[in-house]
Enzyme design. Sequence first.
Site, short mmCIF file in Angstrom:
data_model
loop_
_atom_site.label_atom_id
_atom_site.label_comp_id
_atom_site.label_asym_id
_atom_site.label_seq_id
_atom_site.Cartn_x
_atom_site.Cartn_y
_atom_site.Cartn_z
N LYS A 1 -12.07 -18.72 -14.35
CA LYS A 1 -13.39 -19.21 -13.93
C LYS A 1 -14.49 -18.96 -14.96
O LYS A 1 -15.52 -19.66 -14.95
CB LYS A 1 -13.78 -18.55 -12.60
CG LYS A 1 -13.07 -19.14 -11.39
CD LYS A 1 -13.63 -20.50 -11.04
CE LYS A 1 -13.15 -20.97 -9.68
NZ LYS A 1 -13.80 -22.25 -9.27
N SER B 1 -3.66 -18.63 -12.18
CA SER B 1 -5.10 -18.79 -12.32
C SER B 1 -5.90 -17.51 -12.18
O SER B 1 -7.06 -17.45 -12.60
CB SER B 1 -5.61 -19.81 -11.29
OG SER B 1 -5.31 -19.38 -9.97
#
Length: 517
Positions: free
Chosen positions: A61, A318
């Site tokens: 992110k 992720s």
Amino acid sequence: MNAAAPLLLDGDDALLAQIRAARVRDVARESALEEAPLLGARLGRRVLLKREDQQSVFSFKLRGAYNCMVQLDAAQRARGVIAASAGNHAQGVALAAATLGIRASIVMPLTAPQVKVDAVRRFGGALVEVLLAGDSYSDAQAAAAQLQAERGAVFVHPFDDPAVIAGQGTIALEILRQHPGPLQAVFVPVGGGGLLAGVAACIKSLRPEIQVIGVQAADSDAMARSLERGERVVLDEIGLFADGTAVKQVGALTFALCRQHVDAMLRVDADAICAAIRDIYHDTRSVPEPAGALALAGLKQYVAAHPADDGALVAIVSGANMNFDRLRFVAERAELGEQREAVFAVTIPEERGSFRRFCATLGRHQITEFNYRIGDTRSAHIFVGVQIASRAEREALAAAFHAQAFDVLDLTDDELAKLHLRHMVGGRSPLARDELLYRFEFPEHPGALVHFLDQLHPDWNISLFHYRNHGADHGRILVGLQVPAAEQPLFAQFLATSGYPHVDESTHPAYRLLLRG
């Protein structure tokens, strides 16, 4: 207003140019694209993991957040930024704020893992204010929107912003550079769709033959439902296990890009996610968070549905912002996710010899859990978990129980049993007369539990039994035995010669309060 507005769809070439120009190298490393040899050998496919869990904030992110915030002009920076996040985007914004010297207010849901809340404060320092509101990202977003209206700050969207999407799309550039050879598919976890939109747009612009497949938790499948319906939907409820992708509605821009570029969507359940977490651990010795293992869970589902294919596959890991207290749940459910544990409720006659027949039916299967409490003079109800190699073995074991005239209920796919009932077998029983309660330990190996049971005197009725395989070297059993006073010297002789370490718990206050009849 968003940090980068308006939301533009200027064509694939323009978006690809934004991805190539994205300013991510100031804060993000080029994460490794690693083989998963153990899983690959098991699946018969080449499996590659894109290790975004290796970033400084332990997720991808920071790419989108920094790329968005570094483009703010002086006036926008002076007003500060506001963000809403389930946790990982918040860490990216916090790091970007500290790096760029921008004040930030970040709203996170009350359900956000504490490890993520603490990390936001650590990365942002004095420049970042953390506020908690609501039970999901959507609730936090609504609170952030109200705060933005009051303060006039710049909103840094976690997914529905072209600069954020471009930042996430740099992952695809790295994958294609790191693996220039043939690839069959890239699997991408999906929440609001920023990562999937950026990766899909980039790959389809440069290597359109590669499939891009999104993966969502079955109870948080807003993107899958939206693509199926042809319009964005709003989920009434969402699951919180994969909190990093728990979004009630996907973005307008991300939906449009995914609709244009994504080849397929897959849904996976919590058990499959837990099994994927374990797979990643076995190959990397790293523990991803549930959302971080989504893509690999989808990859495994895809391989099972396409056994004839042989192309290389990539799963994006992720994030790794795992709350430590979730590890017990993950470990328990991973076996179920791989269909390596079968769970049964078996009813046997309450008569001499039936318990041994039950144990003989189990044979040398590794027992993962065993729960029983006497409650009926006619029948005994046993909850048992058993390691299996396949669904066929599970069915064969159920058939073997039936062959012994035992009633059996297969609970392997029953959520209530897996989550709650397995821990609730027991209670007081008026039938447990002359009961002695003991804890035993024994070396853990296949067949060890059955061997322990064989050592017990056949005239001593088992009135309580609890065993769970904790993955340790030693198994631990709690057992209640009905031993009349006249036979207690014989029982003492058994304890002295059994060779099993043991502890008498017959006077334990909790036992007397909760289990003693």
